[in-house]
Design a protein around this motif. Structure first.
Motif: not given
Length: 336
Positions: A35-37, A177-180, A251-255
């Motif tokens: 969640r902290a990213g 925070a695109t995860y490419w 889902k926890a990373v919110g992206v």
């Protein structure tokens, strides 16, 4: 191409959180970390200009990050890199030195964003046009300069001085925070890598990427990129790859837009498809992503799990091994 901002390493924590190394294994620490990213350091733009002096100097981030040849054109800077304290350097006997070229490009794929592009060429090893090229993908919250802050230019020439076959590296900005992958906003760093980066490199007299490496979020993106490039692509090196064994973790990373978005891009769900060959995996045994990395490692040639957490100290420690792996694998492909 537009003017090049000067980048510096910020001192604040990324994702707001605990000091480096405090995230241990276990569900609570892992979920909090997701969640902290996680990203690599707090890299910030501190000024603008047309000349860029880059160095390999670096500072430890307060919190770990990341979940996850030719002449220099106007607007670009090329300088030799200064080795950070504690980084292995080539011996005085070698004539190979790291040369950094920094410029900015406008990326249509990334909604017209200004993209920093840093090329690391081991001058004196071979003609730049003859060098294979590896693209380096940064982690969440970082930029292309994260690789110079880790000391990659010095690590690369030290490896070459020790006998590793030479190659060049190009690092580009892929977003926070695109995860490419293509985001709901239309920002598509993966399309940038596939469609735009080869042309940018060609203008420098360099070849299209034949290898990829990534840290954390960049590890996720590296495997996605290799899958897009197809069965003939490789090698691939991933350090602390931010991979997700379940939709709950992702889902926890919110992206991700939704579960379908995650499933389309998650490397662990596509291990039956080509992800580059060979693949090397490095991950700390106290890293929250270690279990996911071990699942990926079932399909790798080289996997190393040693004590360490999800931070810059660990990445600096294993980066020389990853560079050697890439150089030898690229040379082996050329020989074949």
């Amino acid at each position: 191409m537009i003017g090049s901002p000067v980048l510096g390493l910020g001192t604040g924590a990324v994702g707001g959180g605990a000091p480096a190394g405090t995230f241990g294994p276990g569900t609570l620490g892992r979920r909090r970390l997701l969640r902290a990213g996680l990203g690599l350091g707090g890299l910030a733009v501190i000024g603008t200009g047309t000349a860029v002096a880059l160095s390999g100097g670096s500072s430890e981030p307060t919190a770990p990050g990341g979940s996850g040849g030719p002449g220099t054109p106007s607007g670009a800077g090329t300088t030799p890199a200064t080795a950070p304290t504690g980084t292995a350097q080539p011996s005085a006997a070698t004539s190979v030195v790291p040369s950094l070229r920094s410029e900015e490009q406008r990326s249509t794929a990334r909604n017209g964003a200004a993209v920093k592009m840093i090329t690391i060429i081991p001058q004196g090893a071979a003609r730049p046009a003859d060098l294979p090229v590896c693209v380096a993908l940064h982690g969440r919250g970082a930029t292309a300069q994260a690789w110079t802050d880790l000391g990659l230019p010095q690590i690369l020439v030290a490896a070459i001085a020790a006998g590793v076959p030479p190659f060049a590296v190009v690092a580009v900005d892929g977003g926070d925070a695109t995860y490419w992958r293509r985001t709901p906003s239309g920002d598509d760093p993966q399309k940038m890598l596939l469609d735009e980066l080869p042309g940018w490199l060609a203008k420098q007299g360099l070849r299209a990427p034949e290898a990829v490496m990534g840290i954390s979020m960049g590890g996720f993106g590296s495997l996605r990129y290799a899958r897009n490039r197809g069965a003939g692509f490789g090698p691939v090196a991933v350090l602390s790859p931010a991979l997700f064994r379940s939709w709950g973790d992702a889902k926890a990373v919110g992206v991700f837009k939704d579960e379908a978005d995650w499933r389309e891009n998650e490397p662990l769900l596509h291990q039956d498809q080509p992800h580059g060959r060979p693949i090397g995996v490095w991950c700390g045994t106290e890293d929250p992503f270690c279990d996911a990395a071990r699942k990926l490692a079932g399909d790798t040639v080289q996997a190393r799990f040693t004590p360490g957490v999800h931070d810059a100290a660990y990445w600096r420690k294993v980066l020389p091994d990853a560079v050697a792996f890439l150089g030898r694998a690229l040379a082996g492909r050329g020989a074949g």
